[in-house]
Design a protein around this motif. Structure first.
Motif, PDB file in Angstrom:
ATOM      1  N   ARG A  47      18.480  24.388  35.846  1.00 23.29           N
ATOM      2  CA  ARG A  47      18.548  25.576  35.234  1.00 23.29           C
ATOM      3  C   ARG A  47      18.902  25.413  33.972  1.00 23.29           C
ATOM      4  NH1 ARG A  47      24.304  28.052  37.781  1.00 23.29           N
ATOM      5  NH2 ARG A  47      25.515  26.437  36.793  1.00 23.29           N
ATOM      6  N   ARG A  48      18.435  26.189  32.629  1.00 24.31           N
ATOM      7  CA  ARG A  48      18.773  25.943  31.417  1.00 24.31           C
ATOM      8  C   ARG A  48      20.084  26.672  31.257  1.00 24.31           C
ATOM      9  NH1 ARG A  48      13.658  23.822  29.200  1.00 24.31           N
ATOM     10  NH2 ARG A  48      12.200  24.531  30.841  1.00 24.31           N
ATOM     11  N   THR A  49      20.783  26.042  30.293  1.00 22.16           N
ATOM     12  CA  THR A  49      22.270  26.681  30.223  1.00 22.16           C
ATOM     13  C   THR A  49      22.676  27.098  28.857  1.00 22.16           C
ATOM     14  OG1 THR A  49      23.133  24.437  30.007  1.00 22.16           O
ATOM     15  CG2 THR A  49      23.177  25.227  32.055  1.00 22.16           C
ATOM     16  N   GLY A  50      21.589  27.641  27.976  1.00 25.73           N
ATOM     17  CA  GLY A  50      21.820  27.809  26.747  1.00 25.73           C
ATOM     18  C   GLY A  50      20.883  27.543  25.516  1.00 25.73           C
ATOM     19  N   GLY A  51      21.400  26.283  25.275  1.00 26.28           N
ATOM     20  CA  GLY A  51      20.289  25.886  24.309  1.00 26.28           C
ATOM     21  C   GLY A  51      19.121  25.120  24.983  1.00 26.28           C
ATOM     22  N   GLU A  52      18.081  25.096  24.191  1.00 31.65           N
ATOM     23  CA  GLU A  52      16.784  24.697  24.698  1.00 31.65           C
ATOM     24  C   GLU A  52      16.842  23.481  25.423  1.00 31.65           C
ATOM     25  OE1 GLU A  52      13.073  25.409  25.969  1.00 31.65           O
ATOM     26  OE2 GLU A  52      14.123  27.030  24.639  1.00 31.65           O
ATOM     27  N   ASP A  53      17.436  22.477  25.231  1.00 32.87           N
ATOM     28  CA  ASP A  53      17.680  20.950  25.751  1.00 32.87           C
ATOM     29  C   ASP A  53      18.939  20.907  26.773  1.00 32.87           C
ATOM     30  OD1 ASP A  53      18.882  19.182  22.937  1.00 32.87           O
ATOM     31  OD2 ASP A  53      19.526  21.155  24.030  1.00 32.87           O
ATOM     32  N   LEU A  54      19.649  22.025  26.756  1.00 30.33           N
ATOM     33  CA  LEU A  54      20.856  21.913  27.777  1.00 30.33           C
ATOM     34  C   LEU A  54      20.337  22.412  29.197  1.00 30.33           C
ATOM     35  CD1 LEU A  54      23.771  23.202  25.488  1.00 30.33           C
ATOM     36  CD2 LEU A  54      23.308  21.236  25.966  1.00 30.33           C
ATOM     37  N   VAL A  55      20.669  21.303  30.098  1.00 32.96           N
ATOM     38  CA  VAL A  55      20.210  21.807  31.459  1.00 32.96           C
ATOM     39  C   VAL A  55      21.108  21.364  32.640  1.00 32.96           C
ATOM     40  CG1 VAL A  55      18.807  19.533  31.622  1.00 32.96           C
ATOM     41  CG2 VAL A  55      18.088  21.551  33.177  1.00 32.96           C
ATOM     42  N   GLU A  56      21.104  21.927  33.648  1.00 29.29           N
ATOM     43  CA  GLU A  56      22.076  21.306  34.656  1.00 29.29           C
ATOM     44  C   GLU A  56      21.103  21.150  35.793  1.00 29.29           C
ATOM     45  OE1 GLU A  56      26.372  23.238  34.004  1.00 29.29           O
ATOM     46  OE2 GLU A  56      24.902  24.612  35.023  1.00 29.29           O
ATOM     47  N   VAL A  57      21.232  20.494  36.864  1.00 29.47           N
ATOM     48  CA  VAL A  57      20.790  20.148  38.170  1.00 29.47           C
ATOM     49  C   VAL A  57      21.468  20.459  39.181  1.00 29.47           C
ATOM     50  CG1 VAL A  57      18.914  18.466  37.154  1.00 29.47           C
ATOM     51  CG2 VAL A  57      21.105  17.632  38.378  1.00 29.47           C
ATOM     52  N   LEU A  58      20.862  21.019  40.496  1.00 26.02           N
ATOM     53  CA  LEU A  58      21.659  21.213  41.698  1.00 26.02           C
ATOM     54  C   LEU A  58      21.657  19.999  42.707  1.00 26.02           C
ATOM     55  CD1 LEU A  58      22.872  23.804  43.260  1.00 26.02           C
ATOM     56  CD2 LEU A  58      20.902  23.790  44.646  1.00 26.02           C
ATOM     57  N   LEU A  59      22.749  19.640  42.824  1.00 26.52           N
ATOM     58  CA  LEU A  59      22.985  18.428  43.874  1.00 26.52           C
ATOM     59  C   LEU A  59      23.734  18.717  44.936  1.00 26.52           C
ATOM     60  CD1 LEU A  59      23.383  15.550  41.452  1.00 26.52           C
ATOM     61  CD2 LEU A  59      21.476  16.222  42.410  1.00 26.52           C
ATOM     62  N   GLY A  60      23.683  17.931  46.143  1.00 23.65           N
ATOM     63  CA  GLY A  60      24.444  18.250  47.553  1.00 23.65           C
ATOM     64  C   GLY A  60      25.172  17.207  47.725  1.00 23.65           C
ATOM     65  N   HIS A  61      26.368  17.234  48.165  1.00 25.35           N
ATOM     66  CA  HIS A  61      27.409  16.297  48.516  1.00 25.35           C
ATOM     67  C   HIS A  61      26.925  16.147  49.902  1.00 25.35           C
ATOM     68  CE1 HIS A  61      30.847  14.365  49.917  1.00 25.35           C
ATOM     69  NE2 HIS A  61      31.009  13.845  48.785  1.00 25.35           N
ATOM     70  N   MET A  62      26.607  15.009  50.358  1.00 23.42           N
ATOM     71  CA  MET A  62      26.239  14.455  51.873  1.00 23.42           C
ATOM     72  C   MET A  62      27.388  15.059  52.687  1.00 23.42           C
ATOM     73  SD  MET A  62      23.850  11.343  51.529  1.00 23.42           S
ATOM     74  CE  MET A  62      24.448  10.555  49.958  1.00 23.42           C
ATOM     75  N   GLY A  63      27.130  15.585  53.963  1.00 22.62           N
ATOM     76  CA  GLY A  63      28.158  15.854  55.009  1.00 22.62           C
ATOM     77  C   GLY A  63      28.388  14.871  55.821  1.00 22.62           C
ATOM     78  N   GLY A  64      29.648  14.867  56.665  1.00 24.77           N
ATOM     79  CA  GLY A  64      30.025  13.958  57.551  1.00 24.77           C
ATOM     80  C   GLY A  64      30.762  13.365  57.053  1.00 24.77           C
ATOM     81  N   PRO A  65      31.525  12.357  58.085  1.00 23.00           N
ATOM     82  CA  PRO A  65      32.736  11.663  57.883  1.00 23.00           C
ATOM     83  C   PRO A  65      32.264  10.485  57.043  1.00 23.00           C
ATOM     84  CG  PRO A  65      32.009  11.241  60.115  1.00 23.00           C
ATOM     85  CD  PRO A  65      31.278  12.471  59.821  1.00 23.00           C
ATOM     86  N   LEU A  66      31.237   9.586  56.967  1.00 18.61           N
ATOM     87  CA  LEU A  66      31.007   8.800  56.381  1.00 18.61           C
ATOM     88  C   LEU A  66      30.983   8.852  54.957  1.00 18.61           C
ATOM     89  CD1 LEU A  66      28.074   7.108  58.467  1.00 18.61           C
ATOM     90  CD2 LEU A  66      30.493   6.557  58.661  1.00 18.61           C
ATOM     91  N   TRP A  67      30.813   9.966  54.514  1.00 18.03           N
ATOM     92  CA  TRP A  67      30.909  10.446  52.994  1.00 18.03           C
ATOM     93  C   TRP A  67      31.854  11.314  52.505  1.00 18.03           C
ATOM     94  CZ3 TRP A  67      27.165   7.918  50.479  1.00 18.03           C
ATOM     95  CH2 TRP A  67      26.156   7.651  51.310  1.00 18.03           C
ATOM     96  N   SER A  68      32.814  11.638  53.522  1.00 17.23           N
ATOM     97  CA  SER A  68      33.749  12.794  53.066  1.00 17.23           C
ATOM     98  C   SER A  68      34.947  12.286  52.135  1.00 17.23           C
ATOM     99  CB  SER A  68      34.718  13.248  54.121  1.00 17.23           C
ATOM    100  OG  SER A  68      35.313  11.850  54.909  1.00 17.23           O
ATOM    101  N   THR A  69      35.087  10.887  51.984  1.00 17.23           N
ATOM    102  CA  THR A  69      35.913  10.405  50.815  1.00 17.23           C
ATOM    103  C   THR A  69      35.212   9.939  49.532  1.00 17.23           C
ATOM    104  OG1 THR A  69      36.293   8.118  51.950  1.00 17.23           O
ATOM    105  CG2 THR A  69      37.656   9.875  52.555  1.00 17.23           C
TER     106      THR A  69
END
Length: 157
Positions: free
Chosen positions: A13-35
């Motif tokens: 998504r664009r966040t204001g200025g023409e070149d300002l952008v953000e991306v959507l990421l997911g944090h991997m679930g489960g006990p191996l990634w929790s910390t």
């Protein structure tokens, strides 16, 4: 030997200025990634078989991992990356808004603790969030960083 194939959607998504952008990421679930934080975030994606097109798989996996319908809009191809595991990942970028609070993650089961005989259910992604490119680069699993770089190059060009 046939390597596994995986496909996903990188929302931006664009966040204001023409070149300002953000991306959507997911944090991997489960006990191996929790910390873990750095290297524990990923583009929502998943494996598919020979009877499904990569783009259809990317849309299905987005829905399975986030519990939300895949966004409509232009699917900008970001190409493929072969991970160190040998898996071939194909990703499309889609410009869309999404409220992370609405996510209802899909789940997977695994034996936990190891060798306990107890099978437990965990979320595939335990949360999703929007990140500016520098933060996304630091959090993404190493093999998926090329997709972020390709998206930024596409948006700049």
């Amino acid at each position: 030997m046939t390597h596994k194939r995986s496909a996903g959607l990188l929302l931006f998504r664009r966040t204001g200025g023409e070149d300002l952008v953000e991306v959507l990421l997911g944090h991997m679930g489960g006990p191996l990634w929790s910390t873990r934080d750095a290297g524990a975030w990923a583009i929502p994606k998943g494996e598919y078989g020979p009877r499904e097109t990569p783009r259809d798989a990317a849309r299905r996996e987005f829905a399975e991992e986030t519990g939300l319908p895949p966004p409509e809009g232009d699917h900008l191809p970001l190409g493929e990356v072969r991970l160190s595991s040998g898996k071939l990942v194909t990703v499309w970028a889609v410009e869309a808004e999404l409220d992370p609070a609405l996510m209802v993650p899909g789940t997977f089961t695994m034996e936990w603790p190891p060798h306990s005989g107890t099978v437990r259910e965990f979320p595939e992604l335990d949360r999703v969030a929007w990140f500016a490119p520098p933060a996304a680069r630091a959090l993404l699993t190493k093999g998926q960083i090329p997709f972020l770089e390709r998206l930024l190059a596409l948006l700049e060009g």
